[in-house]
Design a protein around this motif. Sequence first.
Motif, PDB file in Angstrom:
ATOM      1  N   GLN A   1      41.188  38.241  37.133  1.00 58.67           N
ATOM      2  CA  GLN A   1      39.847  38.435  36.589  1.00 58.67           C
ATOM      3  C   GLN A   1      39.057  39.339  37.528  1.00 58.67           C
ATOM      4  OE1 GLN A   1      39.365  37.295  33.558  1.00 58.67           O
ATOM      5  NE2 GLN A   1      41.344  36.233  33.622  1.00 58.67           N
TER       6      GLN A   1
ATOM      7  N   ASP B   1      36.171  39.244  38.922  1.00 55.81           N
ATOM      8  CA  ASP B   1      35.450  38.678  40.060  1.00 55.81           C
ATOM      9  C   ASP B   1      36.377  38.012  41.082  1.00 55.81           C
ATOM     10  OD1 ASP B   1      36.244  36.646  38.432  1.00 55.81           O
ATOM     11  OD2 ASP B   1      34.335  35.563  38.435  1.00 55.81           O
ATOM     12  N   GLU B   2      37.710  38.073  40.862  1.00 56.73           N
ATOM     13  CA  GLU B   2      38.657  37.432  41.772  1.00 56.73           C
ATOM     14  C   GLU B   2      39.356  38.434  42.686  1.00 56.73           C
ATOM     15  OE1 GLU B   2      41.353  35.408  39.225  1.00 56.73           O
ATOM     16  OE2 GLU B   2      40.154  33.580  39.163  1.00 56.73           O
TER      17      GLU B   2
ATOM     18  N   LYS C   1      39.174  37.681  46.489  1.00 56.26           N
ATOM     19  CA  LYS C   1      39.885  36.445  46.821  1.00 56.26           C
ATOM     20  C   LYS C   1      41.391  36.619  46.699  1.00 56.26           C
ATOM     21  CE  LYS C   1      40.507  31.694  45.200  1.00 56.26           C
ATOM     22  NZ  LYS C   1      40.080  30.680  44.193  1.00 56.26           N
ATOM     23  N   GLN C   2      41.856  37.218  45.588  1.00 54.69           N
ATOM     24  CA  GLN C   2      43.285  37.293  45.296  1.00 54.69           C
ATOM     25  C   GLN C   2      43.990  38.449  46.001  1.00 54.69           C
ATOM     26  OE1 GLN C   2      44.892  35.033  43.791  1.00 54.69           O
ATOM     27  NE2 GLN C   2      43.324  33.879  42.717  1.00 54.69           N
TER      28      GLN C   2
END
Length: 244
Positions: free
Chosen positions: A96, A98-99, A102-103
Amino acid sequence: MQDPNEDTEWNDALRSFGIIPPKETPKDEVEEMVLRLQEEAKIKPYEWKDLAGLKEAEDEFDEEDERAIEMYRRKRLAEWQALQRKSKFGELTELQGDEYVKQITYAGDEIWVILHLYRPGIPMCMLINHQLSQLAKKYPETKFMKAIANICIPNYPDKYLPTIFVYFEGQMKARFIGLECGTPDLKLEELEWKLANSGAIKTHLEENPKKKLEDVMASSVRDCSVHYSNKNDENKPDIDNKSY
């Protein structure tokens, strides 16, 4: 018929003459279970312990068990490592918008990430997604991700699709844009080789499958050329021996 296990004077008399067998002693199931467990523990005491337990109790084992214990320890360690690898990734997951940080950026130490930017409906993108799904199962220690291009990167041009980015510990190590990903006849082994050269996966392929195919095609072309040349020589007039 009278029960031979009953406590009666008649039965006692019969037992004394050997006419009926001695009275059966009731089995203590709990005692039997304890004895069985003790026997099993005596034979293979290390099989009841995990890796930490083996480390703590290693002074209790005699020398005779050392080799068997070491083999068992290696077996348990290999099983644990396989489980860790299997449970880490193992599939092509959707990223996604917005990830991303983080990812990708904070994926973790010694983690390779392969990100495919695609758009639904583009045949080449569909092919890459299918092949990456297969490679994700084959190489579960690498994180395989996909993302719709204009959601991940606003206004990303379709002419650059498919796009594959390769990251290690959050840093981009390789990128394949458009035709660099491959042509519509792209084979799974060719994509595997390409990603292996970037460092993202450790393949068992010994040479570039594309080169092998090119060598076969080149050999075929040479054979056809030789055959065509020989056929022309057979049909060519013998000018040198012709009388005028």
